[in-house]
Design a protein around this motif. Structure first.
Motif, mmCIF file in Angstrom:
data_model
loop_
_atom_site.group_PDB
_atom_site.id
_atom_site.type_symbol
_atom_site.label_atom_id
_atom_site.label_comp_id
_atom_site.label_asym_id
_atom_site.label_seq_id
_atom_site.Cartn_x
_atom_site.Cartn_y
_atom_site.Cartn_z
ATOM 1 N N ASP A 136 -1.084 7.097 4.716
ATOM 2 C CA ASP A 136 -0.091 6.119 5.179
ATOM 3 C C ASP A 136 -0.677 5.187 6.245
ATOM 4 O O ASP A 136 -0.371 4.006 6.278
ATOM 5 C CB ASP A 136 1.123 6.855 5.758
ATOM 6 N N THR A 137 -1.524 5.742 7.103
ATOM 7 C CA THR A 137 -1.962 4.999 8.288
ATOM 8 C C THR A 137 -3.409 4.512 8.162
ATOM 9 O O THR A 137 -3.678 3.309 8.139
ATOM 10 C CB THR A 137 -1.745 5.883 9.532
ATOM 11 N N LYS A 146 0.846 -1.188 0.000
ATOM 12 C CA LYS A 146 0.000 0.000 0.000
ATOM 13 C C LYS A 146 0.886 1.245 0.000
ATOM 14 O O LYS A 146 1.986 1.178 0.557
ATOM 15 C CB LYS A 146 -0.983 0.029 1.173
ATOM 16 N N TYR A 203 0.934 -10.973 7.295
ATOM 17 C CA TYR A 203 1.866 -10.762 6.176
ATOM 18 C C TYR A 203 2.262 -12.115 5.583
ATOM 19 O O TYR A 203 2.395 -12.263 4.373
ATOM 20 C CB TYR A 203 3.132 -10.028 6.633
ATOM 21 N N MET A 259 -2.936 -6.279 4.200
ATOM 22 C CA MET A 259 -2.768 -7.574 4.872
ATOM 23 C C MET A 259 -3.808 -7.829 5.947
ATOM 24 O O MET A 259 -3.993 -8.975 6.372
ATOM 25 C CB MET A 259 -1.364 -7.670 5.480
ATOM 26 N N HIS A 314 -6.668 3.548 15.524
ATOM 27 C CA HIS A 314 -5.379 3.131 14.958
ATOM 28 C C HIS A 314 -4.336 3.997 15.654
ATOM 29 O O HIS A 314 -4.231 5.187 15.379
ATOM 30 C CB HIS A 314 -5.397 3.387 13.446
ATOM 31 N N HIS A 351 -5.333 1.537 5.899
ATOM 32 C CA HIS A 351 -5.644 0.145 6.276
ATOM 33 C C HIS A 351 -7.106 0.015 6.717
ATOM 34 O O HIS A 351 -7.783 -0.945 6.352
ATOM 35 C CB HIS A 351 -4.734 -0.309 7.414
ATOM 36 N N ASN A 386 -0.359 4.577 16.911
ATOM 37 C CA ASN A 386 1.074 4.265 16.834
ATOM 38 C C ASN A 386 1.743 4.948 18.031
ATOM 39 O O ASN A 386 1.339 6.044 18.410
ATOM 40 C CB ASN A 386 1.692 4.833 15.566
ATOM 41 N N TRP A 432 4.126 -2.310 14.419
ATOM 42 C CA TRP A 432 3.151 -2.897 13.490
ATOM 43 C C TRP A 432 3.643 -4.219 12.897
ATOM 44 O O TRP A 432 2.857 -5.096 12.570
ATOM 45 C CB TRP A 432 2.755 -1.909 12.385
ATOM 46 N N TYR A 471 1.441 0.156 20.020
ATOM 47 C CA TYR A 471 0.772 0.053 18.726
ATOM 48 C C TYR A 471 -0.526 -0.679 18.984
ATOM 49 O O TYR A 471 -0.525 -1.856 19.371
ATOM 50 C CB TYR A 471 1.650 -0.718 17.737
HETATM 51 C C1 ISE Z 1 2.856 2.035 8.230
HETATM 52 O O1 ISE Z 1 3.272 2.457 6.950
HETATM 53 C C2 ISE Z 1 1.927 0.895 8.103
HETATM 54 O O2 ISE Z 1 1.477 0.523 7.065
HETATM 55 C C3 ISE Z 1 1.451 0.380 9.385
HETATM 56 O O3 ISE Z 1 0.665 -0.754 9.213
HETATM 57 C C4 ISE Z 1 0.651 1.487 10.014
HETATM 58 O O4 ISE Z 1 0.125 1.080 11.242
HETATM 59 C C5 ISE Z 1 1.543 2.698 10.250
HETATM 60 O O5 ISE Z 1 0.785 3.727 10.806
HETATM 61 C C6 ISE Z 1 2.121 3.162 8.916
HETATM 62 O O6 ISE Z 1 2.991 4.248 9.136
#
Ligand code: ISE
Ligand code: NAI
Length: 336
Positions: free
Chosen positions: A171-172, A97, A279, A126, A154, A175, A156, A271, A234
């Motif tokens: 980016d986050t 992604k 994965y 994933m 979500h 998902h 981090n 993560w 996380y």
């Molecule tokens: C990272 O690129 C991811 O794909 C992680 O799964 C996600 O939790 C994280 O926030 C992203 O920076």
């Protein structure tokens, strides 16, 4: 048969996927590597894939006769040209992604694959392979009645200084954007973004946390808290509220300890650990389908739908809490 894979981008996740293919999964081997940082590709070759050939460019790797399938794990902005080149070469391609950094870019990939006439692309969403989400989907489809609400988070522990407000989406939260379309078998119609005060650990170029509210075609409201400087770990949370009851994403397995008059259990911080098994499963599926010359799982259309939604969410970040409409064109029959 052993599928011969070429990996483009040997940073954090490219290295990790190479390790998976070389050391964990059966049925494939990494035979080619490429990275703009040649030293990184060489280090991965040395540590994990000593028989792999190094290529100066991703394009040369895709064209190489020994490469039967491609993994694109370079920076997001470089995904589109590599995926298009793999489709042009008729080679199955797993793309991390985001599929592309704009909806237009993702659409070009969909159009190229439709023109090719057969699925070749799997996108690295994933979570669809995570045992917890699979169990949650089963509960939602069989027990809790039609979904009405989803509450999600979500979190981090921290992000680098270069991580700015829009990255919380593309980016986050990308998902969540994908996994809720899949979980609810639904599409989005609008997005809103709300901000509380900025967390003290954040900075002026990152609004953190933020709350995104998505509305779906079937009328489900989804609220997602994205908090990328939460400090404590996380943490991925999700609860679906249905007509008959609720269903919650299981916590990762952890030992419940009773020590010094306290109950304690560990929360993950990375993560990579939280989704380690998914994965493995997603790449296993890629290897199985690519060995037959095709692709299954999250498609280029799913990557496009996620890109359209994330563009709308980024617009909503700048719209003072107003709803931004999300519209998808008709889905090509290749993706039915
Ligand atoms: C990272 O690129 C991811 O794909 C992680 O799964 C996600 O939790 C994280 O926030 C992203 O920076
Ligand atoms: P990274 O920065 O550690 O690695 C990226 C690598 O790509 C670097 O070695 C860089 O030199 C290389 N690169 C950049 N441009 C290139 C080009 N044109 N050709 C070849 N190589 C090039 O980044 P990371 O964390 O490994 O992320 C890579 C991709 O994976 C991103 O798209 C990211 O969003 C995605 N990702 C997905 C995750 C998931 O949970 N599914 C988790 C982390 C990352």
């Amino acid at each position: 048969m052993t599928l011969k894979i070429g990996v483009i981008g040997t940073g954090m996740i490219g290295r990790d996927h190479t390790r998976r293919i070389q050391q964990v999964l059966a049925g494939a081997e990494v035979v080619a590597l490429s990275d703009v940082n040649a030293a990184s590709a060489e280090a991965v070759r040395k540590d994990l894939a000593p028989n792999a050939k190094l290529y100066d460019t991703g394009e040369a790797l895709i064209a190489a006769p020994e490469v039967q399938a491609v993994l694109v794990t370079s920076w997001g902005a470089t995904h589109e040209p590599y995926v298009l080149a793999a489709i042009a070469a008729g080679k199955p391609v797993f793309c991390e992604k985001p599929l592309a950094t704009t909806a237009e870019g993702a659409r070009r990939i969909v159009d190229a694959e439709v023109k090719f006439g057969r699925r070749l692309v799997q996108v690295g969403f994933m979570r669809r392979y995570d045992a917890g989400y699979v169990a949650l989907k089963h509960a939602v489809e069989n027990h809790t009645g039609a979904p009405i609400l989803v509450h999600a988070a979500h979190r981090n522990p921290a992000v680098p200084e270069a991580y700015l407000t829009p990255m919380a989406i593309h980016d986050t939260m990308i998902h969540e954007i994908d996994v809720f379309r899949w979980l609810l078998n639904d599409d989005y119609v609008s997005a809103r973004v709300l901000y509380p005060r900025n967390a003290a650990r954040s900075h002026t170029k990152l609004r953190d946390p933020q709350v995104v509210v998505l509305e779906t075609q079937k009328g489900v409201l989804i609220n997602v808290e994205i908090f990328v400087n939460c400090a404590y770990g996380y943490d991925i949370q999700c609860e679906v509220v249905g007509e008959e009851g609720t269903a919650k994403l299981p916590e990762p397995m952890t030992v419940d300890m009773r020590l010094g008059a306290k109950r304690q259990s560990t929360i993950l911080t990375d993560w990579k650990d939280r989704f380690v098994a998914s994965y493995d499963v997603e790449l296993n599926h890629f290897i199985a389908a690519a060995s037959k010359g095709g692709a299954t799982g999250p498609s280029a259309w799913d990557g496009f739908a996620a890109a359209v939604t994330s563009d709308a969410c980024v617009l909503a970040q700048e719209s003072n809490g107003q709803a931004v409409a999300i519209e998808l064109p008709a889905r090509p029959s290749l993706y039915n």
